[in-house]
Design an enzyme around this catalytic site. Structure first.
Site, PDB file in Angstrom:
ATOM      1  N   ASP A 144       0.817  -1.206   0.000  1.00 25.49           N
ATOM      2  CA  ASP A 144       0.000   0.000   0.000  1.00 25.49           C
ATOM      3  C   ASP A 144       0.855   1.261   0.000  1.00 25.49           C
ATOM      4  O   ASP A 144       1.970   1.267   0.521  1.00 25.49           O
ATOM      5  CB  ASP A 144      -0.889   0.048   1.248  1.00 25.49           C
ATOM      6  CG  ASP A 144      -1.929  -1.046   1.286  1.00 25.49           C
ATOM      7  OD1 ASP A 144      -2.165  -1.676   0.243  1.00 25.49           O
ATOM      8  OD2 ASP A 144      -2.502  -1.272   2.371  1.00 25.49           O
ATOM      9  N   ARG A 145       0.287   2.329  -0.525  1.00 26.32           N
ATOM     10  CA  ARG A 145       0.965   3.632  -0.515  1.00 26.32           C
ATOM     11  C   ARG A 145       1.383   4.030   0.899  1.00 26.32           C
ATOM     12  O   ARG A 145       2.494   4.515   1.120  1.00 26.32           O
ATOM     13  CB  ARG A 145       0.036   4.711  -1.092  1.00 26.32           C
ATOM     14  CG  ARG A 145       0.649   6.116  -1.090  1.00 26.32           C
ATOM     15  CD  ARG A 145      -0.381   7.149  -1.468  1.00 26.32           C
ATOM     16  NE  ARG A 145      -1.467   7.190  -0.488  1.00 26.32           N
ATOM     17  CZ  ARG A 145      -2.565   7.926  -0.630  1.00 26.32           C
ATOM     18  NH1 ARG A 145      -2.737   8.657  -1.707  1.00 26.32           N
ATOM     19  NH2 ARG A 145      -3.502   7.914   0.312  1.00 26.32           N
TER      20      ARG A 145
END
Length: 209
Positions: free
Chosen positions: A55-56
């Protein structure tokens, strides 16, 4: 170092980098989402391609391949679930048990993108092992081993237990979000069979929180 991305390891076939929190792994939709780990690494290694994603908001280890056959060989390991991954997180509240297995099927939450959700009927099988590392009065440091690789899996699984990750903008309430300046989730260890000879190659990244 490639502009805030630390190179953990590289040889002729593969590359492992340490992605900071807040940076996409691959480009997103729109001109404002083109800056990402893949693009930054490709400045120095033009042939590098992402094998898996994190995930970012998650920091930590990201595996890239430097040729098409290496990408296929590494990708097959993720599909076969032979890649060993370890994450570390700090969650809200004091967890009661010392360890456990979360087994909750997940799917996209079509009403609230980009969120995903637990769905016992239509969700895809998703499992996460966890073990307590340390406890405080209002939080718990936990080590995690995702046995499957669903989007947002660790974040949703911990929130479903009633222990969302500190700083999580998607699955924690405002109080828990405010307890940390970022999502306190880090991809700390990764182990794969090297595409050259099948020997085990293991990498780690210090937890930054």
């Amino acid at each position: 170092m490639i502009d805030t991305i630390r190179i953990v390891y590289h040889d002729a076939r593969l590359l492992v980098v340490d992605k900071p929190s807040g940076l996409l792994a691959v480009p997103g939709r729109g001109d404002d989402k083109q800056d990402c780990a893949a693009a930054r690494v490709q400045v120095r290694f033009p042939a590098a391609t992402i094998v898996h994603r994190i995930d970012r908001d998650t920091s930590g280890l990201l595996l890239m391949a430097l040729d098409a056959e290496a990408h296929r060989a590494l990708g097959r390991q993720f599909e076969a679930r032979t890649v060993e991954k370890r994450y570390e997180a700090i969650v809200a509240g004091r967890m009661r048990d010392d360890e456990g297995l979360i087994d909750l099927p997940l799917r996209k939450d079509f009403d609230r993108p980009p969120r995903h959700c637990v769905d016992p009927v239509h969700g895809r099988p998703s499992q996460t092992r966890w073990r307590i590392v340390a406890c405080a009065a209002d939080r718990t440091r936990v080590r995690l081993e995702p046995l499957t690789g669903r989007s947002h899996q660790i974040r949703i699984h911990l929130a479903a237990l009633g222990h969302p990750i500190l700083g999580d903008p998607l699955y924690a309430d405002e109080r828990v979000q405010a307890l940390a300046p970022r999502l306190l989730l880090h991809a700390a260890a990764l182990s794969v069979a090297h595409p050259d000879d099948g020997r085990r190659a293991s990498f780690d990244s210090p937890v930054p929180f």
